[in-house]
Design a protein around this motif. Sequence first.
Motif, PDB file in Angstrom:
ATOM      1  N   LYS A  40    -117.341 -55.135  74.706  1.00 40.71           N
ATOM      2  CA  LYS A  40    -116.951 -55.707  73.450  1.00 40.71           C
ATOM      3  C   LYS A  40    -115.458 -56.002  73.393  1.00 40.71           C
ATOM      4  O   LYS A  40    -115.018 -56.875  72.658  1.00 40.71           O
ATOM      5  CB  LYS A  40    -117.287 -54.752  72.302  1.00 40.71           C
ATOM      6  CG  LYS A  40    -118.742 -54.503  72.074  1.00 40.71           C
ATOM      7  CD  LYS A  40    -118.930 -53.526  70.920  1.00 40.71           C
ATOM      8  CE  LYS A  40    -120.383 -53.145  70.779  1.00 40.71           C
ATOM      9  NZ  LYS A  40    -120.568 -52.100  69.769  1.00 40.71           N
ATOM     10  N   GLY A  41    -114.671 -55.262  74.120  1.00 46.98           N
ATOM     11  CA  GLY A  41    -113.216 -55.290  73.963  1.00 46.98           C
ATOM     12  C   GLY A  41    -112.534 -56.615  74.159  1.00 46.98           C
ATOM     13  O   GLY A  41    -111.487 -56.867  73.581  1.00 46.98           O
ATOM     14  N   SER A  42    -113.109 -57.498  74.968  1.00 49.74           N
ATOM     15  CA  SER A  42    -112.409 -58.748  75.288  1.00 49.74           C
ATOM     16  C   SER A  42    -112.694 -59.880  74.312  1.00 49.74           C
ATOM     17  O   SER A  42    -112.155 -60.974  74.478  1.00 49.74           O
ATOM     18  CB  SER A  42    -112.778 -59.206  76.698  1.00 49.74           C
ATOM     19  OG  SER A  42    -114.084 -59.742  76.729  1.00 49.74           O
ATOM     20  N   PHE A  43    -113.512 -59.680  73.298  1.00 52.14           N
ATOM     21  CA  PHE A  43    -113.981 -60.812  72.500  1.00 52.14           C
ATOM     22  C   PHE A  43    -112.857 -61.586  71.822  1.00 52.14           C
ATOM     23  O   PHE A  43    -112.902 -62.816  71.776  1.00 52.14           O
ATOM     24  CB  PHE A  43    -115.072 -60.386  71.499  1.00 52.14           C
ATOM     25  CG  PHE A  43    -114.591 -59.708  70.251  1.00 52.14           C
ATOM     26  CD1 PHE A  43    -114.514 -60.408  69.050  1.00 52.14           C
ATOM     27  CD2 PHE A  43    -114.241 -58.369  70.263  1.00 52.14           C
ATOM     28  CE1 PHE A  43    -114.099 -59.779  67.889  1.00 52.14           C
ATOM     29  CE2 PHE A  43    -113.827 -57.735  69.109  1.00 52.14           C
ATOM     30  CZ  PHE A  43    -113.738 -58.437  67.915  1.00 52.14           C
ATOM     31  N   ILE A  44    -111.844 -60.946  71.314  1.00 46.74           N
ATOM     32  CA  ILE A  44    -110.749 -61.672  70.659  1.00 46.74           C
ATOM     33  C   ILE A  44    -109.897 -62.382  71.703  1.00 46.74           C
ATOM     34  O   ILE A  44    -109.568 -63.568  71.551  1.00 46.74           O
ATOM     35  CB  ILE A  44    -109.905 -60.715  69.783  1.00 46.74           C
ATOM     36  CG1 ILE A  44    -110.741 -60.237  68.594  1.00 46.74           C
ATOM     37  CG2 ILE A  44    -108.620 -61.405  69.304  1.00 46.74           C
ATOM     38  CD1 ILE A  44    -110.070 -59.184  67.727  1.00 46.74           C
ATOM     39  N   PHE A  45    -109.553 -61.683  72.778  1.00 51.40           N
ATOM     40  CA  PHE A  45    -108.777 -62.271  73.867  1.00 51.40           C
ATOM     41  C   PHE A  45    -109.510 -63.474  74.459  1.00 51.40           C
ATOM     42  O   PHE A  45    -108.919 -64.539  74.651  1.00 51.40           O
ATOM     43  CB  PHE A  45    -108.503 -61.198  74.926  1.00 51.40           C
ATOM     44  CG  PHE A  45    -107.874 -61.703  76.194  1.00 51.40           C
ATOM     45  CD1 PHE A  45    -106.792 -62.562  76.183  1.00 51.40           C
ATOM     46  CD2 PHE A  45    -108.367 -61.286  77.422  1.00 51.40           C
ATOM     47  CE1 PHE A  45    -106.211 -63.014  77.361  1.00 51.40           C
ATOM     48  CE2 PHE A  45    -107.800 -61.717  78.602  1.00 51.40           C
ATOM     49  CZ  PHE A  45    -106.721 -62.587  78.581  1.00 51.40           C
ATOM     50  N   ALA A  46    -110.792 -63.325  74.741  1.00 49.84           N
ATOM     51  CA  ALA A  46    -111.564 -64.412  75.348  1.00 49.84           C
ATOM     52  C   ALA A  46    -111.616 -65.626  74.425  1.00 49.84           C
ATOM     53  O   ALA A  46    -111.480 -66.766  74.883  1.00 49.84           O
ATOM     54  CB  ALA A  46    -112.970 -63.933  75.700  1.00 49.84           C
ATOM     55  N   ALA A  47    -111.798 -65.408  73.144  1.00 50.75           N
ATOM     56  CA  ALA A  47    -111.837 -66.525  72.192  1.00 50.75           C
ATOM     57  C   ALA A  47    -110.498 -67.259  72.175  1.00 50.75           C
ATOM     58  O   ALA A  47    -110.449 -68.497  72.228  1.00 50.75           O
ATOM     59  CB  ALA A  47    -112.190 -66.017  70.799  1.00 50.75           C
ATOM     60  N   ASP A  48    -109.407 -66.524  72.112  1.00 49.69           N
ATOM     61  CA  ASP A  48    -108.085 -67.148  72.121  1.00 49.69           C
ATOM     62  C   ASP A  48    -107.831 -67.864  73.450  1.00 49.69           C
ATOM     63  O   ASP A  48    -107.255 -68.952  73.485  1.00 49.69           O
ATOM     64  CB  ASP A  48    -106.992 -66.111  71.861  1.00 49.69           C
ATOM     65  CG  ASP A  48    -106.933 -65.651  70.417  1.00 49.69           C
ATOM     66  OD1 ASP A  48    -107.586 -66.277  69.543  1.00 49.69           O
ATOM     67  OD2 ASP A  48    -106.220 -64.657  70.149  1.00 49.69           O
ATOM     68  N   LEU A  49    -108.274 -67.269  74.541  1.00 51.16           N
ATOM     69  CA  LEU A  49    -108.054 -67.858  75.861  1.00 51.16           C
ATOM     70  C   LEU A  49    -108.822 -69.166  76.031  1.00 51.16           C
ATOM     71  O   LEU A  49    -108.264 -70.151  76.525  1.00 51.16           O
ATOM     72  CB  LEU A  49    -108.428 -66.859  76.962  1.00 51.16           C
ATOM     73  CG  LEU A  49    -108.173 -67.326  78.390  1.00 51.16           C
ATOM     74  CD1 LEU A  49    -106.687 -67.597  78.635  1.00 51.16           C
ATOM     75  CD2 LEU A  49    -108.692 -66.271  79.380  1.00 51.16           C
TER      76      LEU A  49
END
Length: 186
Positions: A40-49
């Motif tokens: 779950k941890g990467s969801f914000i980073f992945a969306a921004d990326l």
Amino acid sequence: MTPQINTLFDESAIASRVESLAREIAASRPENLLVVAVLKGSFIFAADLVRAMHRVGLEPEMEFLHLSSYGAGTVSSENIRILRDVESDVNGRDIFLVDDILESGRTLAFAKERLLKRAAKSVQVVALLDKPERRVAPIAADYTGFACPDKFVVGYGMDMGHAWRQLPFIGYVVSDQEAGETTEGV
């Protein structure tokens, strides 16, 4: 009692680094690009990326791989469970495996090996944070946002016992010993 959280990387630093990572990835000229976010941890980073990738001319498809090695704890275990697997055909694709933190390396090594066994053309690791002093698996990030001190971090998608994901910055949980020495926090 609510823990004290001190800022490591603020919103502005994160946004700037995400844009830089997208430019670095675009320079590698990936083909048939698939971004696989480790939940779950990467969801914000992945969306921004992926939004930043779009701004530099890339058009990635996106998938999710939900793995669990922490549970509600603060230390990664050797037991990695697949809670949701990638559904797309990865055969012959350039894959960018995106995670919030590369720490022990167990989860990302497991995920990378799994995708390569499914005939991905390439699998490159994009880690927002790299904490090499905790590494036990033989893996390194191909793209790293920030070097991370050996502290328990939260915010920008990362949690402690399922809390603090919503913070717009990356901070660390202040230990009881440090609490008396610091004044900045949430």
